[in-house]
Design a protein around this motif. Structure first.
Motif, PDB file in Angstrom:
ATOM      1  N   UNK A 133     -40.249 -21.535   8.446  1.00  0.00           N
ATOM      2  CA  UNK A 133     -39.607 -20.372   8.758  1.00  0.00           C
ATOM      3  C   UNK A 133     -40.275 -19.151   8.609  1.00  0.00           C
ATOM      4  N   UNK A 134     -40.016 -18.025   8.767  1.00  0.00           N
ATOM      5  CA  UNK A 134     -40.715 -16.808   8.945  1.00  0.00           C
ATOM      6  C   UNK A 134     -39.757 -15.674   8.604  1.00  0.00           C
ATOM      7  N   UNK A 135     -39.991 -14.844   7.643  1.00  0.00           N
ATOM      8  CA  UNK A 135     -38.919 -13.621   7.385  1.00  0.00           C
ATOM      9  C   UNK A 135     -40.013 -12.578   7.942  1.00  0.00           C
ATOM     10  N   UNK A 136     -39.551 -12.063   9.168  1.00  0.00           N
ATOM     11  CA  UNK A 136     -40.499 -11.253  10.040  1.00  0.00           C
ATOM     12  C   UNK A 136     -40.309  -9.738   9.123  1.00  0.00           C
ATOM     13  N   UNK A 137     -39.088  -9.309   8.858  1.00  0.00           N
ATOM     14  CA  UNK A 137     -39.287  -8.189   8.296  1.00  0.00           C
ATOM     15  C   UNK A 137     -38.004  -8.102   7.267  1.00  0.00           C
ATOM     16  N   UNK A 138     -37.778  -7.053   6.198  1.00  0.00           N
ATOM     17  CA  UNK A 138     -36.881  -7.124   5.546  1.00  0.00           C
ATOM     18  C   UNK A 138     -35.356  -6.665   6.117  1.00  0.00           C
ATOM     19  N   UNK A 139     -34.423  -7.422   5.680  1.00  0.00           N
ATOM     20  CA  UNK A 139     -33.317  -7.182   5.992  1.00  0.00           C
ATOM     21  C   UNK A 139     -32.407  -6.356   5.227  1.00  0.00           C
ATOM     22  N   UNK A 140     -31.834  -4.977   5.599  1.00  0.00           N
ATOM     23  CA  UNK A 140     -30.941  -4.185   4.404  1.00  0.00           C
ATOM     24  C   UNK A 140     -29.529  -4.437   4.481  1.00  0.00           C
ATOM     25  N   UNK A 141     -28.989  -4.115   3.320  1.00  0.00           N
ATOM     26  CA  UNK A 141     -27.475  -3.875   3.185  1.00  0.00           C
ATOM     27  C   UNK A 141     -27.006  -3.289   4.476  1.00  0.00           C
ATOM     28  N   UNK A 142     -25.915  -3.870   4.993  1.00  0.00           N
ATOM     29  CA  UNK A 142     -25.221  -3.277   6.303  1.00  0.00           C
ATOM     30  C   UNK A 142     -25.640  -3.583   7.594  1.00  0.00           C
ATOM     31  N   UNK A 143     -26.988  -4.087   7.566  1.00  0.00           N
ATOM     32  CA  UNK A 143     -27.392  -4.438   9.039  1.00  0.00           C
ATOM     33  C   UNK A 143     -26.679  -5.885   9.354  1.00  0.00           C
ATOM     34  N   UNK A 144     -26.469  -6.038  10.855  1.00  0.00           N
ATOM     35  CA  UNK A 144     -25.770  -7.118  11.458  1.00  0.00           C
ATOM     36  C   UNK A 144     -27.067  -8.038  12.106  1.00  0.00           C
ATOM     37  N   UNK A 145     -26.960  -9.405  11.239  1.00  0.00           N
ATOM     38  CA  UNK A 145     -27.947 -10.053  11.794  1.00  0.00           C
ATOM     39  C   UNK A 145     -27.394 -11.234  12.997  1.00  0.00           C
ATOM     40  N   UNK A 146     -28.088 -11.127  13.966  1.00  0.00           N
ATOM     41  CA  UNK A 146     -27.176 -12.195  15.058  1.00  0.00           C
ATOM     42  C   UNK A 146     -28.230 -13.328  15.281  1.00  0.00           C
TER      43      UNK A 146
END
Lengths: 188, 188
Positions: A133-146
């Motif tokens: 796996x690869x975490x490409x960029x940080x994801x923040x509170x409130x963002x919608x991940x599809x």
């Protein structure tokens, strides 16, 4: 060039038909109007908001998964074709983030992708073997991940599933999961 | 050959000193006595039970982690040497398993290993970049997972951490995690 309301609404219907995951923000940007305008357009056109559109799709699609219970998928499953592909949505809320910086914890994105990969398997018991796996960029509170999952290879008791998770159009996570069948439950 | 109580208790003290992670079950098997006997031995010798021993170690070691809050580590941290190594314990309970087969969900083992890898970083903000993992065998309800993390390479703003998770002496999960520093917070 600014479109008339009629032109804009005509484009809008098409756009939502082609991509039901479009957010009001994205559409507003595209047509150079306010989010409020898009909301009114949707109201007039009878297009429900993103969350409602997704719920509706989820209700249609989710009844034949057998490898886990619907509530065991992390995120809302939007679309699912067994041994082919699936889509899920996870909105990052406070219980998903590090206290100190409000960035989504790695295992949350992993869980969304991994549980979707498992859900694709048409077996009673399916488990994860290897994953890369690869975490490409940080994801923040409130963002919608599809998360978009696609089966790359399907064998008798093994699936290779590629998952890409996006926020808006940007890739934030990607992973390859090897899912295997436990026991001989085919056809049961 | 069966040992006298005195001999057994002498061996027992040594065994727990060398490996504080020994369970009563393991020791009982080794000395061919009942678990109850081992519990009485521990009581007489003043050796606390596994959970207490671990808590005690955790209290000694956990005060200098800065990359996350102690409650953000999944499992109990038992030992931690920043930029070197760490150990954590996670007992698999009902909220960690699939309803249908009582097998621990993949992202739980991932979360234990990943959060331990993050905890090793001596930076205010540390995130996971890439990870490559393997679920070696299914883990079941009630099993105690001990994760051993070791830093394989340490760079200025990047750590490569190898994690092996064991139940008793058996490897159940292994992973390589690349953890990176966000921002320039050295020395703050």
């Amino acid at each position: 060039m600014r479109l008339t309301k009629k032109e804009r609404q005509s484009y809008l219907s098409q756009a939502f038909e082609q991509n039901p995951f479009l957010t009001d923000e994205e559409v507003a940007k595209k047509f150079h109007v306010s989010i409020q305008t898009i909301r009114l357009d949707r109201l007039e056109l009878g297009i429900p908001e993103l969350r409602e559109r997704m719920k509706h799709m989820a209700e249609k699609k989710f009844d034949h998964v057998q490898s886990l219970s619907p509530n065991e998928v992390i995120g809302d499953v939007i679309d699912l074709q067994l041994h082919k592909s699936g889509i899920s949505l996870l909105e990052i809320s406070t219980e998903h983030v590090f206290e100190r910086n409000q960035i989504a914890r790695g295992h949350i994105l992993f869980a969304q992708a991994n549980s979707l990969a498992i859900a694709l398997a048409d077996w009673k018991v399916a488990l994860t073997g290897n994953a890369s796996i690869r975490f490409v960029r940080p994801v923040r509170l409130g963002e919608k991940c599809i998360a978009f999952a696609n089966v790359a290879e399907a064998h008798d008791s093994r699936l290779h599933v590629g998952v890409q998770t996006k926020v808006q159009e940007e890739i934030v996570f990607q992973g390859d999961f090897e899912v295997y069948r436990v026991g001989d439950d085919k056809g049961n």
